[in-house]
Design an enzyme around this catalytic site. Sequence first.
Site, PDB file in Angstrom:
ATOM      1  N   ASN A  47      -1.506   1.671   6.331  1.00 50.74           N
ATOM      2  CA  ASN A  47      -0.882   0.477   5.742  1.00 50.74           C
ATOM      3  C   ASN A  47      -0.520  -0.161   7.133  1.00 50.74           C
ATOM      4  O   ASN A  47      -0.081   0.380   8.000  1.00 50.74           O
ATOM      5  CB  ASN A  47       0.545   1.106   5.279  1.00 50.74           C
ATOM      6  CG  ASN A  47       0.524   1.677   3.928  1.00 50.74           C
ATOM      7  OD1 ASN A  47      -0.534   1.693   3.180  1.00 50.74           O
ATOM      8  ND2 ASN A  47       1.540   2.184   3.391  1.00 50.74           N
ATOM      9  N   GLY A  48      -0.511  -1.870   6.685  1.00 50.96           N
ATOM     10  CA  GLY A  48      -0.059  -2.308   7.850  1.00 50.96           C
ATOM     11  C   GLY A  48      -1.286  -3.615   8.204  1.00 50.96           C
ATOM     12  O   GLY A  48      -2.092  -3.558   7.356  1.00 50.96           O
ATOM     13  N   GLU A  91      19.265 -18.022 -13.541  1.00 54.02           N
ATOM     14  CA  GLU A  91      18.115 -17.017 -14.433  1.00 54.02           C
ATOM     15  C   GLU A  91      18.688 -15.440 -14.495  1.00 54.02           C
ATOM     16  O   GLU A  91      18.354 -14.958 -15.309  1.00 54.02           O
ATOM     17  CB  GLU A  91      16.875 -17.132 -13.628  1.00 54.02           C
ATOM     18  CG  GLU A  91      16.712 -16.339 -12.251  1.00 54.02           C
ATOM     19  CD  GLU A  91      15.192 -16.414 -11.648  1.00 54.02           C
ATOM     20  OE1 GLU A  91      14.280 -16.178 -12.496  1.00 54.02           O
ATOM     21  OE2 GLU A  91      15.225 -16.739 -10.622  1.00 54.02           O
ATOM     22  N   HIS A 107      27.599 -39.873  -8.150  1.00 49.29           N
ATOM     23  CA  HIS A 107      26.741 -40.714  -9.213  1.00 49.29           C
ATOM     24  C   HIS A 107      26.959 -40.085 -10.638  1.00 49.29           C
ATOM     25  O   HIS A 107      26.167 -40.439 -11.272  1.00 49.29           O
ATOM     26  CB  HIS A 107      25.606 -40.866  -8.613  1.00 49.29           C
ATOM     27  CG  HIS A 107      25.571 -41.614  -7.283  1.00 49.29           C
ATOM     28  ND1 HIS A 107      25.672 -42.894  -7.344  1.00 49.29           N
ATOM     29  CD2 HIS A 107      25.392 -41.233  -5.850  1.00 49.29           C
ATOM     30  CE1 HIS A 107      25.560 -43.455  -5.784  1.00 49.29           C
ATOM     31  NE2 HIS A 107      25.413 -42.289  -5.125  1.00 49.29           N
ATOM     32  N   LYS A 114       7.601 -12.289 -15.168  1.00 52.34           N
ATOM     33  CA  LYS A 114       7.313 -12.556 -13.863  1.00 52.34           C
ATOM     34  C   LYS A 114       5.941 -13.408 -13.597  1.00 52.34           C
ATOM     35  O   LYS A 114       6.190 -14.061 -12.572  1.00 52.34           O
ATOM     36  CB  LYS A 114       7.018 -11.095 -13.186  1.00 52.34           C
ATOM     37  CG  LYS A 114       6.696 -11.125 -11.822  1.00 52.34           C
ATOM     38  CD  LYS A 114       8.019 -11.357 -10.950  1.00 52.34           C
ATOM     39  CE  LYS A 114       7.805 -11.304  -9.483  1.00 52.34           C
ATOM     40  NZ  LYS A 114       8.729 -11.966  -8.681  1.00 52.34           N
ATOM     41  N   TRP A 150      -2.838  -2.517  -1.766  1.00 54.06           N
ATOM     42  CA  TRP A 150      -2.473  -3.876  -2.260  1.00 54.06           C
ATOM     43  C   TRP A 150      -3.378  -4.737  -1.165  1.00 54.06           C
ATOM     44  O   TRP A 150      -2.803  -4.558  -0.027  1.00 54.06           O
ATOM     45  CB  TRP A 150      -1.204  -3.916  -2.189  1.00 54.06           C
ATOM     46  CG  TRP A 150      -0.512  -5.398  -2.010  1.00 54.06           C
ATOM     47  CD1 TRP A 150      -0.063  -6.331  -0.962  1.00 54.06           C
ATOM     48  CD2 TRP A 150      -0.200  -6.106  -3.391  1.00 54.06           C
ATOM     49  NE1 TRP A 150       0.392  -7.244  -1.548  1.00 54.06           N
ATOM     50  CE2 TRP A 150       0.118  -7.521  -3.004  1.00 54.06           C
ATOM     51  CE3 TRP A 150      -0.339  -5.948  -4.758  1.00 54.06           C
ATOM     52  CZ2 TRP A 150       0.738  -8.328  -3.789  1.00 54.06           C
ATOM     53  CZ3 TRP A 150       0.016  -6.691  -5.609  1.00 54.06           C
ATOM     54  CH2 TRP A 150       0.522  -7.997  -5.234  1.00 54.06           C
ATOM     55  N   ARG A 177       4.882   0.517  -6.544  1.00 52.18           N
ATOM     56  CA  ARG A 177       5.094  -0.631  -5.558  1.00 52.18           C
ATOM     57  C   ARG A 177       3.929  -1.385  -5.670  1.00 52.18           C
ATOM     58  O   ARG A 177       3.669  -2.520  -4.851  1.00 52.18           O
ATOM     59  CB  ARG A 177       4.548   0.248  -4.192  1.00 52.18           C
ATOM     60  CG  ARG A 177       5.653   1.194  -3.618  1.00 52.18           C
ATOM     61  CD  ARG A 177       4.919   2.156  -2.729  1.00 52.18           C
ATOM     62  NE  ARG A 177       4.410   1.549  -1.504  1.00 52.18           N
ATOM     63  CZ  ARG A 177       5.365   1.797  -0.333  1.00 52.18           C
ATOM     64  NH1 ARG A 177       6.414   2.490  -0.283  1.00 52.18           N
ATOM     65  NH2 ARG A 177       4.785   1.485   0.957  1.00 52.18           N
ATOM     66  N   CYS A 201       0.789  -1.031   0.028  1.00 56.59           N
ATOM     67  CA  CYS A 201       0.063  -0.161   0.011  1.00 56.59           C
ATOM     68  C   CYS A 201       0.719   1.233   0.051  1.00 56.59           C
ATOM     69  O   CYS A 201       2.025   1.364   0.463  1.00 56.59           O
ATOM     70  CB  CYS A 201      -0.957   0.112   1.195  1.00 56.59           C
ATOM     71  SG  CYS A 201      -1.736  -1.362   1.519  1.00 56.59           S
ATOM     72  N   GLU A 251      17.445 -23.855  -5.096  1.00 57.70           N
ATOM     73  CA  GLU A 251      17.108 -22.372  -5.264  1.00 57.70           C
ATOM     74  C   GLU A 251      18.193 -21.437  -5.722  1.00 57.70           C
ATOM     75  O   GLU A 251      18.092 -20.832  -6.616  1.00 57.70           O
ATOM     76  CB  GLU A 251      16.112 -22.206  -4.168  1.00 57.70           C
ATOM     77  CG  GLU A 251      15.722 -20.658  -4.044  1.00 57.70           C
ATOM     78  CD  GLU A 251      14.897 -20.170  -5.122  1.00 57.70           C
ATOM     79  OE1 GLU A 251      14.554 -21.030  -5.958  1.00 57.70           O
ATOM     80  OE2 GLU A 251      14.896 -18.976  -5.512  1.00 57.70           O
ATOM     81  N   LYS A 290      18.414 -19.160  -8.906  1.00 59.23           N
ATOM     82  CA  LYS A 290      18.646 -17.714  -8.910  1.00 59.23           C
ATOM     83  C   LYS A 290      20.102 -17.277  -9.875  1.00 59.23           C
ATOM     84  O   LYS A 290      19.900 -16.283 -10.540  1.00 59.23           O
ATOM     85  CB  LYS A 290      18.893 -17.363  -7.386  1.00 59.23           C
ATOM     86  CG  LYS A 290      18.061 -17.089  -6.481  1.00 59.23           C
ATOM     87  CD  LYS A 290      16.839 -16.055  -6.935  1.00 59.23           C
ATOM     88  CE  LYS A 290      15.763 -16.617  -7.757  1.00 59.23           C
ATOM     89  NZ  LYS A 290      14.756 -17.068  -7.043  1.00 59.23           N
TER      90      LYS A 290
END
Length: 599
Positions: A101-102, A479, A495, A594, A75, A28, A2, A472, A476
């Site tokens: 906000n929050g 990509e 192996h 995205k 948001w 944002r 927000c 992961e 990262k």
Amino acid sequence: MCGIVGYTGESLEAEEILLDALKRLEYRGYDSAGIALIDEGEGVVEVFKRAGSIEELKQGLPPVKSKTGISHTRWATHGVPNDVNAHPHTDCSGKIALVHNGIIENYKALKERLIAEGHQFSSDTDSEIIAHIVEENYHGNLLDAVMKTVEELKGSWAILVIHAEHPGEIVAARHESPLVLGKKFDKVFAASDPTALLKYTDQFIFMEDGQIAHLKDGTIALYDLKGKEVEPIWQRITWSVEDAEKGGFEHYMLKEIYEQPSTIHQCLQGWDEGALSELNIEGTRSITIVACGTSYHAGLVGKYVIETFAGLPVTVETASEYRYSSPKDFSSLHIFISQSGETADTLAALREAKRRGNETLAITNVMGSTITREAHHTLYLRAGPEIGVAATKTFTSQVVILYLLALYIGKRRGKLLSEEVEGTLREIKHLPRAVEAILSKEEEIRNLAEMIKEATSIFYIGRFVNYPSALEGALKMKEISYIHAEGYPAGELKHGPLALLDSSLPVVAILTDDHTYDKMLSNIGEVSARGSPVIAITEEGDREVVKYTEHVLYYPKVMPILSPVPVAIYTQLLAYWTARLRGCEIDKPRNLAKSVTVE
Ligand code: M6R
């Protein structure tokens, strides 16, 4: 995430300033927008709000001559994105308007009390209750009313409040959600982020937790929670508007990596067991987790965690494969993890799982996304919008949600005692601090990135709960830096992949102080014997690993099963700095989107 803006000044241009400043917070991400203005002539507060863009809001807006107002981009976190849930919110009298906000953790109890006292609500948000409590506490002095109101709140807030009978006044309060104040001549401002205000001023006060500000007739007075006036600290900010959108960071990815102490905190605060009350946990014999990419890796962490805390067998499947798998002859709880909630493969798998008669739970960051409408139950990450294509803060929030879910299932199935749950929760609550400690080591990581930036291939190895960390970390790296990278369970090297090791192939080895530690050390021995440079990521206090490598990144001591969170910060920063030193396009890597909405 927000966005908030407030303005009061001599000239009657509040509407124009508030909309212009709000537009500067568009980066944002948001799903609805609104504005409230004090119309002095009429003695009322005019509120205009709607789901959709600021442009759409503007189209339906009459010109209001006003010198005081507040505006907001939302948001969604509580209540879907629609016109009524958009901010500002008002009280019963319609004289008070508020933006927030929050997350207000105790809003349900407060709302029940207010309803019993006769208050009527129009939205599903936690924020609306604040306007009503201000109304209760208002006896002619708006500052006093807000001071009294925040005493009743639990959770996080940045709020701005105006009142029809107080033109020229805004009361602002902050607790665990950012709020800045600005001033130029007779104009005073408040915003969730200085970006919004750079066109108007370069003089800012960054409010601290527990502070309340009174913006009145071109002045700003700052108070602590006890009502004692405190001396404001003014700071000059000389960022360009573009810099500021990224909070002064070079890339959104870096900004999002640095947001993680607060996104993990928000995720913990927003945990909502109520969303799971209808889940048939007692009746399920197993759990299936389905997801893609980074979300799939979070799911793999979830497998170890749920099996450990809840004693249920868990299988993890990539969404694009799930629909081709054979249906089982018993149903199980299916968990679908998707940051965007719009990934086509994950949605197709969700529909197939439902067709096969399984109960489904979605874990997502985006309120109102398709996954939330189709799954039986939903848990939210509350990480705010993620703009960089590489998922960072949403990965750690997914992992944290899976810890909380595993504890919840373990408790409901009688596998864990309340004390065990409480003890682990205390450990989880330390994670934001552990993450902060790693963020302060950027220089070390950058030096290691210098060392590996020319490599054509990098391996990541780990065991147990850090096997997914290896996957992961490699994702990262590949990509955003375009270096070929692979993640392996450390025991698999011999192996096959060991054949590739030599001095040109760095290996990132992830260690944890658990039952896998000794085996990991011997794997590192195997790697260094082949001449590969090893970067070890291990816990503070590890004295063994330095016998094999001088390149060691230490994370603060955490419960071993929680280590994927601090480890992820290191692997994200290592990928980021390697990509940056190679001059790559970090926020929008080639060929990637995205949100992957095609199968
Ligand atoms: O929105 P989702 O979590 O469903 O997205 C799944 C993957 O496309 C995503 O995690 C992707 O792997 C990341 N952007 C990689 O950083």
